[in-house]
Write a protein that holds these residues in place. Structure first.
Motif, short mmCIF file in Angstrom:
data_model
loop_
_atom_site.label_atom_id
_atom_site.label_comp_id
_atom_site.label_asym_id
_atom_site.label_seq_id
_atom_site.Cartn_x
_atom_site.Cartn_y
_atom_site.Cartn_z
N PRO A 20 0.84 -1.21 0.00
CA PRO A 20 0.00 0.00 0.00
C PRO A 20 0.87 1.26 0.00
O PRO A 20 1.98 1.26 0.53
N LEU A 21 0.33 2.31 -0.59
CA LEU A 21 1.02 3.60 -0.58
C LEU A 21 0.54 4.36 0.65
O LEU A 21 -0.60 4.82 0.72
N VAL A 22 1.43 4.50 1.63
CA VAL A 22 1.11 5.19 2.88
C VAL A 22 1.63 6.62 2.76
O VAL A 22 2.84 6.85 2.63
N LEU A 23 0.72 7.59 2.84
CA LEU A 23 1.09 8.98 2.61
C LEU A 23 1.58 9.66 3.89
O LEU A 23 0.89 10.46 4.50
N THR A 24 2.81 9.32 4.27
CA THR A 24 3.45 10.03 5.37
C THR A 24 3.94 11.38 4.86
O THR A 24 3.93 11.66 3.65
N GLU A 25 4.38 12.23 5.77
CA GLU A 25 4.92 13.52 5.35
C GLU A 25 6.13 13.35 4.44
O GLU A 25 6.30 14.08 3.46
N ASP A 26 6.99 12.36 4.78
CA ASP A 26 8.16 12.12 3.94
C ASP A 26 7.76 11.65 2.54
O ASP A 26 8.37 12.05 1.55
N THR A 27 6.75 10.80 2.47
CA THR A 27 6.30 10.30 1.17
C THR A 27 5.69 11.42 0.34
O THR A 27 5.92 11.52 -0.87
N ARG A 28 4.90 12.27 0.99
CA ARG A 28 4.33 13.41 0.27
C ARG A 28 5.43 14.31 -0.27
O ARG A 28 5.37 14.77 -1.43
N ALA A 29 6.44 14.56 0.55
CA ALA A 29 7.54 15.43 0.12
C ALA A 29 8.31 14.80 -1.04
O ALA A 29 8.70 15.49 -2.00
N LEU A 30 8.51 13.48 -0.97
CA LEU A 30 9.21 12.78 -2.04
C LEU A 30 8.44 12.86 -3.35
O LEU A 30 9.01 13.15 -4.41
N LEU A 31 7.13 12.61 -3.29
CA LEU A 31 6.31 12.67 -4.50
C LEU A 31 6.25 14.08 -5.07
O LEU A 31 6.31 14.27 -6.29
#
Length: 229
Positions: free
Chosen positions: A128-139
């Protein structure tokens, strides 16, 4: 290391059939899945091609091997074996890690390891794609690097974020494949003294590419050939 003595790392060693093909002096190594990728001066094979000749290499492996050869020959920057290892695992040559050398430093130098790893887990392995703050920033950062507008809106929903990840991965992979294939053909044109066709390879990349890093890489090769015939 003497010319011609480079050894392929174990992770992409050729099969018994493929090794036999490389050792046959009258038939060049069959690493090529389309006519445009064949060596410009390749002699004809001494035997007809048929079912007994064995299967072709997968397209991705073909590209990995060609790119590794160009890297080991000093035409690409970066850690060749590490890039080959990534290519073996993800089926795409990491052109941001091992890209074309040029006379001047590039102004754009992304690091797409993290987005490639995320794409591997989510798009290929089904995590699953978990939208953490780090993931949001990466995307968000990656979307900017691959020229995708309005990433903020896409990140407002899980479906939008997943679509954004898929498009980022697509642009990185497609652009790498396009650039590495064109570079391989360009190098062979250069070796043959055919700089007009070598330049055309990079112009063709620029005519369709939207990712700034790949565009700068192609333009840099054109600039480096400015003084050639």
């Amino acid at each position: 290391m003497r010319a011609g003595s480079r050894r392929l790392p174990a992770l992409l060693r050729l099969t018994t059939f493929e090794r036999a093909a490389t050792s046959t002096p009258r038939c060049r190594l069959r690493l090529h899945d389309n006519p445009d990728s064949r060596p410009l001066s390749a002699p004809p094979c001494s035997h007809p091609r048929g079912p007994q000749s064995g299967p072709r290499l997968p397209v991705w492996k073909n590209r990995c091997l060609r790119s590794w050869n160009n890297c080991a020959a000093g035409r690409l920057f970066g850690p060749c074996t590490d890039c080959l290892r990534r290519c073996e695992g993800q089926h795409v040559w990491p052109a941001d890690k091992c890209g074309p050398k040029r006379k001047r430093l590039m102004t754009t130098q992304p690091d797409w390891d993290a987005i490639r790893d995320l794409s591997q887990r989510v798009l290929r392995e089904g995590a699953p794609l978990v939208l953490t703050e780090d993931t949001r920033a990466l995307l968000h950062r990656t979307a900017d690097e691959v020229a995708i507008p309005d990433a903020t809106s896409a990140l407002q929903s899980d479906d939008g974020a997943l679509a954004l990840l898929r498009e980022c991965s697509h642009r990185i992979s497609e652009g790498s494949n396009r650039l590495m294939d064109a570079l391989d053909r360009m190098y062979r044109h250069q070796d043959a003294g055919n700089y007009e066709d070598a330049r055309k390879e990079m112009r063709d990349v620029l005519s369709v590419e939207v990712v700034p890093y790949y565009r700068e890489a192609a333009q840099g090769q054109l600039d480096d050939m400015a003084d050639t015939p």
